[in-house]
Design an enzyme around this catalytic site. Structure first.
Site, PDB file in Angstrom:
ATOM      1  CG  HIS A   1      -3.963  -1.940  -1.143  1.00  0.00           C
ATOM      2  ND1 HIS A   1      -4.474  -2.893  -0.945  1.00  0.00           N
ATOM      3  CD2 HIS A   1      -4.107  -0.872  -0.567  1.00  0.00           C
ATOM      4  CE1 HIS A   1      -5.689  -2.272  -0.541  1.00  0.00           C
ATOM      5  NE2 HIS A   1      -5.498  -1.694  -0.042  1.00  0.00           N
TER       6      HIS A   1
ATOM      7  CG  MET B   1     -11.872   2.891   1.814  1.00  0.00           C
ATOM      8  SD  MET B   1     -10.049   3.173   2.336  1.00  0.00           S
ATOM      9  CE  MET B   1      -8.756   2.715   1.608  1.00  0.00           C
TER      10      MET B   1
ATOM     11  CG  ASP C   1      -5.909   1.917   0.934  1.00  0.00           C
ATOM     12  OD1 ASP C   1      -6.450   1.497   0.658  1.00  0.00           O
ATOM     13  OD2 ASP C   1      -4.295   2.449   1.327  1.00  0.00           O
TER      14      ASP C   1
ATOM     15  CG  MET D   1      -8.871   6.887   1.452  1.00  0.00           C
ATOM     16  SD  MET D   1      -8.519   7.114   3.065  1.00  0.00           S
ATOM     17  CE  MET D   1      -7.514   5.556   3.482  1.00  0.00           C
TER      18      MET D   1
ATOM     19  CG  MET E   1     -11.105  -2.385   5.529  1.00  0.00           C
ATOM     20  SD  MET E   1      -9.843  -2.621   4.569  1.00  0.00           S
ATOM     21  CE  MET E   1      -9.419  -1.137   6.133  1.00  0.00           C
TER      22      MET E   1
ATOM     23  CG  ASP F   1      -6.062  -2.792   3.015  1.00  0.00           C
ATOM     24  OD1 ASP F   1      -5.325  -2.048   3.922  1.00  0.00           O
ATOM     25  OD2 ASP F   1      -6.939  -1.595   3.139  1.00  0.00           O
TER      26      ASP F   1
ATOM     27  CB  SER G   1      -0.718  -0.269   1.340  1.00  0.00           C
ATOM     28  OG  SER G   1      -1.643   1.203   1.660  1.00  0.00           O
TER      29      SER G   1
ATOM     30  CG  HIS H   1      -9.332  -0.246  -0.404  1.00  0.00           C
ATOM     31  ND1 HIS H   1      -8.828  -0.647   0.568  1.00  0.00           N
ATOM     32  CD2 HIS H   1     -10.379  -1.057  -0.522  1.00  0.00           C
ATOM     33  CE1 HIS H   1      -9.984  -0.497   1.938  1.00  0.00           C
ATOM     34  NE2 HIS H   1     -11.014  -0.376   1.211  1.00  0.00           N
TER      35      HIS H   1
HETATM   36  C1  DX5 Z   1      -6.659   2.089   5.755  1.00  0.00           C
HETATM   37  C2  DX5 Z   1      -6.227   1.666   4.476  1.00  0.00           C
HETATM   38  C3  DX5 Z   1      -4.814   0.617   4.026  1.00  0.00           C
HETATM   39  C4  DX5 Z   1      -3.322   1.172   4.574  1.00  0.00           C
HETATM   40  C5  DX5 Z   1      -2.674   0.240   5.113  1.00  0.00           C
HETATM   41  O1  DX5 Z   1      -7.800   2.529   5.321  1.00  0.00           O
HETATM   42  O2  DX5 Z   1      -6.882   1.673   3.449  1.00  0.00           O
HETATM   43  O3  DX5 Z   1      -4.655   0.003   2.993  1.00  0.00           O
HETATM   44  O4  DX5 Z   1      -2.730   1.650   3.681  1.00  0.00           O
HETATM   45  O5  DX5 Z   1      -1.905   0.800   6.296  1.00  0.00           O
HETATM   46  P1  DX5 Z   1      -1.001  -0.293   7.022  1.00  0.00           P
HETATM   47  O6  DX5 Z   1      -0.308  -1.170   6.734  1.00  0.00           O
HETATM   48  O7  DX5 Z   1      -0.503   1.125   7.424  1.00  0.00           O
HETATM   49  O8  DX5 Z   1      -2.376  -0.638   7.918  1.00  0.00           O
HETATM   50 ZN    ZN Z   2      -6.250  -0.623   1.517  1.00  0.00          ZN
END
Ligand code: DX5
Ligand code: ZN
Length: 216
Positions: A32, A67, A34, A36, A136, A174, A7, A65
């Site tokens: 990965h 969100m 993310d 948001m 999650m 994740d 990620s 991913h």
């Molecule tokens: C959180 C993200 C993750 C995050 C994980 O909402 O979806 O992908 O980057 O990061 P770590 O490994 O730092 O928990």
């Molecule tokens: Zn994620």
């Protein structure tokens, strides 16, 4: 063979090119990404234009991913941006069956993510259509949070369900994964581990990535 999805959330976004080039040379299986929207989760990150730029230089498949609220509204842009896996949240979709089939019909693997409070039982009807379930293991929104321990039970429950019905659905987790809990995650039946902070807050990301890949 458990896969690793690195990620980039906690990498330095000003250095995105060098991050992707480093990951290209690493043993990571996926990158990965993310996404948001500042509504579904209390944080705002990147969208399709930047994912397209990442895609142009990435030698690794993109594990995107989402969100975001109502992903159907934006799904075409994310499919076009070059995602190999596109994961939406169960809690954010009104017509999940349609979203999943729409994604798969366009040649992209379709994932469903579950927040920590959402039980795996809600997936019963969608599991046969789903390529991947993302559990999650922290509350989504930020990197660097502590792994929620009750997630192990959830992973095992989902694994049992998949085995019982002989589905091909993969399990991804994740949040809060590191070299100390990876073996137990693999043991519980995880197919893809997402790791961010463990990689990007270390002095030697390449060696952390290869250490993840060596864990059995
Ligand atoms: C959180 C993200 C993750 C995050 C994980 O909402 O979806 O992908 O980057 O990061 P770590 O490994 O730092 O928990
Ligand atoms: Zn994620």
């Amino acid at each position: 063979m458990t896969k690793l999805s690195s990620s980039i959330l906690n990498s330095n976004f000003l250095d995105l090119r060098s991050t992707i080039e480093m990951l290209n040379e690493s043993d990571t299986d996926y990158i990965h990404v993310d996404v948001m929207d500042g509504n579904y989760v209390p944080n705002l990150t990147i969208g399709p234009p930047i994912i397209e730029n990442i895609k142009e230089i990435s030698k690794k498949p993109l594990d995107v991913h989402l969100m975001i609220i109502d992903p159907d509204k934006h799904i075409d842009s994310y499919i076009k941006s070059g995602a190999s896996i596109l994961t939406v949240h169960y809690e954010a979709c009104t017509h999940l069956n349609r979203t999943i089939n729409y994604t798969k019909d366009r040649g992209v693997k379709a994932g469903v993510a579950l927040n920590p409070h959402t039980p795996v039982g809600v997936l019963e009807e969608i599991l046969p259509y789903t390529d991947l379930v993302l559990i999650m293991t922290v509350n989504p929104g930020f990197g660097g949070q502590e792994f929620i321990n009750s997630s192990f039970n959830k992973i095992r429950k989902l694994k049992d369900l998949i085995i019982k019905h002989n589905y091909n659905t993969l399990i991804e987790i994740d949040g809060g994964a590191d070299l100390s809990n990876a073996a137990e995650l693999i043991n519980a039946g995880v197919d893809i581990i997402v790791a961010g902070t463990a990689i990007f807050h270390s002095n030697d990301p390449l060696s952390v990535i290869s250490s993840f890949k060596k864990i059995k």
